[in-house]
Design a protein around this motif. Structure first.
Motif, PDB file in Angstrom:
ATOM      1  N   GLN A   1     -20.331 -26.500  19.307  1.00 43.29           N
ATOM      2  CA  GLN A   1     -20.274 -27.690  18.459  1.00 43.29           C
ATOM      3  C   GLN A   1     -20.580 -28.987  19.217  1.00 43.29           C
ATOM      4  N   LEU A   2     -20.707 -28.924  20.540  1.00 41.90           N
ATOM      5  CA  LEU A   2     -21.166 -30.105  21.276  1.00 41.90           C
ATOM      6  C   LEU A   2     -22.540 -30.547  20.798  1.00 41.90           C
ATOM      7  N   LEU A   3     -23.282 -29.614  20.236  1.00 44.22           N
ATOM      8  CA  LEU A   3     -24.600 -29.925  19.671  1.00 44.22           C
ATOM      9  C   LEU A   3     -24.457 -30.638  18.337  1.00 44.22           C
ATOM     10  N   ASP A   4     -23.654 -30.096  17.433  1.00 41.78           N
ATOM     11  CA  ASP A   4     -23.486 -30.690  16.113  1.00 41.78           C
ATOM     12  C   ASP A   4     -22.857 -32.074  16.192  1.00 41.78           C
ATOM     13  N   LEU A   5     -22.001 -32.283  17.167  1.00 44.57           N
ATOM     14  CA  LEU A   5     -21.355 -33.581  17.328  1.00 44.57           C
ATOM     15  C   LEU A   5     -22.266 -34.625  17.972  1.00 44.57           C
ATOM     16  N   ARG A   6     -23.431 -34.199  18.409  1.00 44.88           N
ATOM     17  CA  ARG A   6     -24.402 -35.053  19.108  1.00 44.88           C
ATOM     18  C   ARG A   6     -23.878 -35.499  20.478  1.00 44.88           C
ATOM     19  N   PHE A   7     -22.941 -34.723  21.031  1.00 38.55           N
ATOM     20  CA  PHE A   7     -22.490 -35.002  22.393  1.00 38.55           C
ATOM     21  C   PHE A   7     -23.577 -34.615  23.389  1.00 38.55           C
ATOM     22  N   LEU A   8     -24.304 -33.525  23.093  1.00 37.55           N
ATOM     23  CA  LEU A   8     -25.424 -33.080  23.925  1.00 37.55           C
ATOM     24  C   LEU A   8     -26.614 -32.752  23.032  1.00 37.55           C
ATOM     25  N   PRO A   9     -27.825 -33.036  23.479  1.00 28.50           N
ATOM     26  CA  PRO A   9     -29.011 -32.617  22.734  1.00 28.50           C
ATOM     27  C   PRO A   9     -29.357 -31.168  23.073  1.00 28.50           C
ATOM     28  N   PRO A  10     -30.138 -30.500  22.225  1.00 32.12           N
ATOM     29  CA  PRO A  10     -30.428 -29.081  22.459  1.00 32.12           C
ATOM     30  C   PRO A  10     -31.221 -28.805  23.721  1.00 32.12           C
ATOM     31  N   ASP A  11     -31.992 -29.800  24.224  1.00 30.45           N
ATOM     32  CA  ASP A  11     -32.792 -29.561  25.423  1.00 30.45           C
ATOM     33  C   ASP A  11     -32.056 -29.922  26.710  1.00 30.45           C
ATOM     34  N   ASP A  12     -30.799 -30.312  26.605  1.00 32.16           N
ATOM     35  CA  ASP A  12     -30.015 -30.627  27.797  1.00 32.16           C
ATOM     36  C   ASP A  12     -29.713 -29.318  28.529  1.00 32.16           C
ATOM     37  N   PRO A  13     -30.067 -29.206  29.804  1.00 35.13           N
ATOM     38  CA  PRO A  13     -29.802 -27.965  30.539  1.00 35.13           C
ATOM     39  C   PRO A  13     -28.328 -27.565  30.528  1.00 35.13           C
ATOM     40  N   ARG A  14     -27.440 -28.550  30.431  1.00 31.43           N
ATOM     41  CA  ARG A  14     -26.020 -28.231  30.401  1.00 31.43           C
ATOM     42  C   ARG A  14     -25.649 -27.527  29.093  1.00 31.43           C
ATOM     43  N   PHE A  15     -26.251 -27.968  27.990  1.00 31.78           N
ATOM     44  CA  PHE A  15     -25.972 -27.267  26.732  1.00 31.78           C
ATOM     45  C   PHE A  15     -26.581 -25.875  26.755  1.00 31.78           C
ATOM     46  N   GLN A  16     -27.793 -25.763  27.249  1.00 32.12           N
ATOM     47  CA  GLN A  16     -28.437 -24.452  27.278  1.00 32.12           C
ATOM     48  C   GLN A  16     -27.666 -23.481  28.167  1.00 32.12           C
ATOM     49  N   GLY A  17     -27.140 -23.969  29.290  1.00 32.59           N
ATOM     50  CA  GLY A  17     -26.318 -23.111  30.134  1.00 32.59           C
ATOM     51  C   GLY A  17     -25.025 -22.699  29.453  1.00 32.59           C
ATOM     52  N   THR A  18     -24.425 -23.646  28.726  1.00 33.72           N
ATOM     53  CA  THR A  18     -23.185 -23.343  27.994  1.00 33.72           C
ATOM     54  C   THR A  18     -23.449 -22.341  26.883  1.00 33.72           C
ATOM     55  N   LEU A  19     -24.539 -22.530  26.152  1.00 29.55           N
ATOM     56  CA  LEU A  19     -24.884 -21.601  25.073  1.00 29.55           C
ATOM     57  C   LEU A  19     -25.114 -20.199  25.622  1.00 29.55           C
TER      58      LEU A  19
END
Length: 599
Positions: free
Chosen positions: A476-494
Motif C-alpha cells: 500500500q506504499l504505492l496506493d498512498l503515493r509514498f513511493l512511485p512504482p519505479d522506485d527501486p525500494r518499492f520494487q525490492g519490497t514488492l
C-alpha cells in the motif's frame, strides 16, 4: 448433513439484510439493524437447515424439489429463486427488502418481502418461519390472526402479513400453490391496502430505485457485472440512517477450520470504510461518500481532538464489549460466536490517516451538496496533530494483533498521508502558512519511515521499525503515493513480499505466528493489492491472469468473503467482506480496456 457454506445471496435495504442459501432459505439476518439480534441465525447454529429441528430460518420448500436456480434481478439485490420438483412442477420465489423514495424520504423499513408464484404444474410447498431472539434462542410467543402471525421478542415485535392460508403456515403444513402468494415480515402494525398490489408496487419501486442508482455508476468497459454486483453489495453494507459502513454483514465466520479466529464484523472500521468510499468514488457513487462523511464528522466532533478508535458502532457507539453467544454453536459448529469486538479498545494509529484521506475529497469536489471549508479543515488539523504525535509510536497495526504492539510501517505511512493531504487541502483553501506547516510535518515523518523501516541488506521496507517482518500492507506504499512504482525500494519490497507471502494465486497477510499461531488462509484483499502492484510495475498480463483467477473463486452471487484456503479454494471469514469487494472494483477499473476501445 448438508454443511452450511458461504455460497449465499445477500438481500437488503441499507437498514436490514438477509443472507439466502442455495436452497432459498433465509439463514442469517439481524434486526432492527445489521449489528442487532439475529432474527435468522441458522448459519451460526451448526445444524442442517433442512432438518426438522432447525431454527433461525425462513424456508419455502417445494415438495420433492430436485433443483433451485437462482439469480438477481438485473442491477438489483432482489433475488429470484426458481424451485423445480421431480415431476416438473415449479415455483418462483422473489425475495427483497423494500427500499424506495416516498413522501420525500427513503422508505427502508425493518422488513422482508417474499412473493411465491406457481410457474409450472401443480406445485406443493411448505413454509417454515422460525425466527430467533437472544442471539439464538427461540422467540417467546407466536400469535395468529386472520391474515397475520406475530413474532414477539424483548424489544421488537414483527408481524407476518400474508394472503396465504395462515393456519397452514402456523402448523407448517404442505399445501398446493395455485395463485401468487405474498408475505411481508415487518413492523407490528396493520398492513394498509391490498397486500398483493402493495407488495407488487414495493417490488416495482425497489427495482427502479436500485437500477437508477446503478445507472449513475461510471463502470469500466470490462467486468461490468463484477463491478456492479460489488458496488450494490457495498451499498448494502452502509447503514444509511447514519452513513456508517460495516466491514461485513456477519459475525464469527472463522478464518479457517477450528481457528477460533472468529470476529464480529458488523461494525464500522475507519480503515475498511476508507477503502470502501475510495472504491465507490472511482465509480462516482457520491451518495455513499456524503453519508459516510456525515458519520465521520460526528466521530471527530466526539473525539474533540483526542483518541480515534479503530471502529465504532453504526450509531457511533464507542463501547462495543465483546461477549460469547452461548446459544449459537457457530458456523459448522466452529464457535465461539462473538457479539461485539474488543478491538475498539486497541490503539491503531493508521485511523488518523484514513479519516483525513476520506475527508480530503470534500474540499475539492464541486458535485457534493456540502463542500468542506475552513471550519472542517480546523477539525481535521486536530486529527493531523494526533497523526504527528503518534506516527512513530507502537500500535496493534491494521491486522489488530491482540497481545503485542510494534511501530508498524503501514500505520506510520498513513500518518504521513494525513499530513501530506492536509498540506494539499491547505493549499486549496489558500492557507499558505498551514500548507508549509503540514508539508514540513510530512517531510519529517517520511524521513523517519525511510530511516527506521528500510533494510539495506535485503533491500526492502520492513513491516515494523524493529525487525525484518514482511507484511502485505507494504504494497500500500504505492496506493498512498509514498513511493512511485519505479522506485527501486518499492520494487525490492514488492519482490520480497511476493516471495515471502504468495501462495500460488493467493497472498497471506503475513507468515509469522500471531495470537493464534500461524495463519493458514490467504487474505483476499492482499491478493488484489498484489494485482494492482503487478500492473503498475509493468506485469499487466500477470495481473489480468491473477484477477481472472480471483474472480473464479466468487460465490454464485458474484461475491467473496474475507479469506480463502490457498490449497482447496474454499472461502472462509466473514461474508460478504467489503475489503474483497473493494479489491474487485479497484482491479477491474485499473485493468479494463478503455471505453474508446469499442469506437
Amino acid at each position: 448433513m448438508n454443511e452450511p457454506t458461504l455460497d449465499l445471496w445477500p438481500i437488503g435495504n441499507c437498514q436490514v439484510s438477509a443472507l439466502v442459501d442455495r436452497a432459498g432459505n433465509f439463514v442469517w439476518g439481524c434486526v432492527p439493524r445489521v449489528d442487532g439480534d439475529p432474527l435468522f441465525s441458522s448459519l451460526m447454529r451448526g445444524e442442517d437447515p433442512a432438518s426438522e429441528s432447525a431454527m433461525g430460518l425462513w424456508s419455502i420448500t417445494l415438495e420433492d424439489c430436485v433443483a433451485v436456480e437462482q439469480s438477481y434481478l438485473r442491477n438489483t439485490p432482489i433475488l429470484i429463486s426458481r424451485h423445480i420438483d421431480a415431476h416438473g412442477n415449479a415455483i418462483e420465489v422473489t425475495d427483497f427488502c423494500p427500499r424506495f423514495q416516498r413522501m420525500g424520504r427513503t422508505y427502508r423499513p425493518v422488513a422482508y418481502a417474499r412473493i411465491v408464484r406457481p410457474v409450472a404444474g401443480s406445485p406443493r410447498v411448505r413454509m417454515r418461519l422460525r425466527p430467533t431472539c437472544h442471539h439464538g434462542s427461540g422467540c417467546r410467543q407466536r400469535i395468529g390472526g386472520s391474515n397475520h402471525i406475530r413474532y414477539t421478542m424483548d424489544e421488537l415485535t414483527l408481524r407476518l402479513t400474508t394472503d396465504a392460508p395462515v393456519g397452514l403456515l402456523q402448523e407448517e403444513r404442505t399445501f398446493r400453490v395455485e395463485r401468487p402468494l405474498h408475505f411481508f415480515l415487518g413492523p407490528d402494525e396493520s398492513f394498509v391496502g391490498n397486500i398483493a398490489a402493495t407488495i407488487q408496487d414495493m417490488l416495482s419501486n425497489t427495482t427502479l430505485e436500485w437500477q437508477e442508482w446503478v445507472r449513475g455508476l461510471a463502470v469500466p468497459l470490462e467486468w461490468q457485472e463484477v463491478v456492479i454486483r460489488s458496488a450494490i453489495t457495498l451499498k448494502l453494507c452502509q447503514h444509511e440512517e447514519t452513513g456508517a459502513i460495516v466491514a461485513a454483514l456477519t459475525t464469527s465466520i472463522p478464518e479457517h477450520a477450528g481457528s477460533e479466529r472468529n470476529w464480529d464484523y458488523r461494525y464500522c472500521w475507519i480503515r475498511d470504510a476508507y477503502y470502501t468510499v475510495q472504491a465507490l468514488n472511482r465509480l462516482g457513487a457520491l451518495d455513499v461518500l456524503e453519508a459516510y462523511l456525515g458519520y465521520l464528522r460526528n466521530i471527530v466532533d466526539t473525539a474533540r481532538g483526542g483518541h480515534i478508535q479503530p471502529l465504532y458502532g453504526v450509531l457511533g457507539e464507542s463501547a462495543l464489549p465483546e461477549r460469547i453467544a452461548p446459544d449459537l454453536a457457530g458456523y459448522r459448529g466452529m464457535g465461539p460466536v462473538r457479539i461485539g469486538n474488543q478491538a475498539y479498545e486497541q490503539i491503531q494509529h493508521d485511523a488518523y490517516g484514513q479519516i483525513v484521506l476520506s475527508n480530503a475529497q470534500a474540499f475539492f469536489d464541486h458535485r457534493l451538496f456540502r463542500m468542506a471549508g475552513a471550519e472542517d479543515f480546523e477539525a481535521l488539523e486536530r486529527v493531523g496533530e494526533r497523526a504527528w504525535q503518534f506516527h512513530d509510536q507502537p500500535d496493534a497495526g491494521l491486522w489488530e494483533l491482540r497481545t503485542r504492539q510494534s511501530v508498524h510501517t503501514y500505520s506510520a505511512a498513513m500518518c504521513w498521508a494525513a499530513c501530506d493531504r492536509l498540506a494539499n487541502v491547505a493549499e486549496r483553501l489558500g492557507l499558505n502558512e498551514r500548507q508549509a506547516f503540514w508539508v514540513e510535518r510530512a517531510r519529517s515523518i517520511r524521513e523517519r519511515i525511510e530511516h527506521a523501516a528500510w533494510r539495506e541488506g535485503p533491500r526492502f521496507f520492513s513491516a515494523t521499525f524493529s525487525g525484518e517482518d514482511l507484511d502485505a500492507s507494504l504494497i500500500q506504499l504505492l496506493d498512498l503515493r509514498f513511493l512511485p512504482p519505479d522506485d527501486p525500494r518499492f520494487q525490492g519490497t514488492l519482490a520480497a513480499v511476493e516471495q515471502g507471502l504468495r501462495r500460488g494465486s493467493h497472498m497471506l497477510r503475513y507468515a509469522t505466528e500471531d495470537d493464534f499461531g500461524l495463519p493458514e488462509t490467504a487474505f483476499n484483499v492482499c491478493t488484489f493489492w498484489l494485482i494492482e502492484a503487478l500492473h503498475f510495475t509493468g506485469r499487466s498480463e500477470d495481473a489480468r491472469a491473477l484477477f481472472e483467477e480471483m474472480l473464479s473463486r466468487r460465490t454464485a452471487a458474484g461475491l467473496l468473503s474475507e479469506d480463502i484456503d490457498p490449497v482447496s479454494g474454499e472461502l472462509w471469514g466473514n461474508y460478504p467482506q467489503t475489503y474483497s469487494l473493494v479489491g474487485m472494483i479497484n482491479c477491474a477499473v485499473l485493468l479494463s480496456k478503455p471505453w474508446s476501445a469499442i469506437r
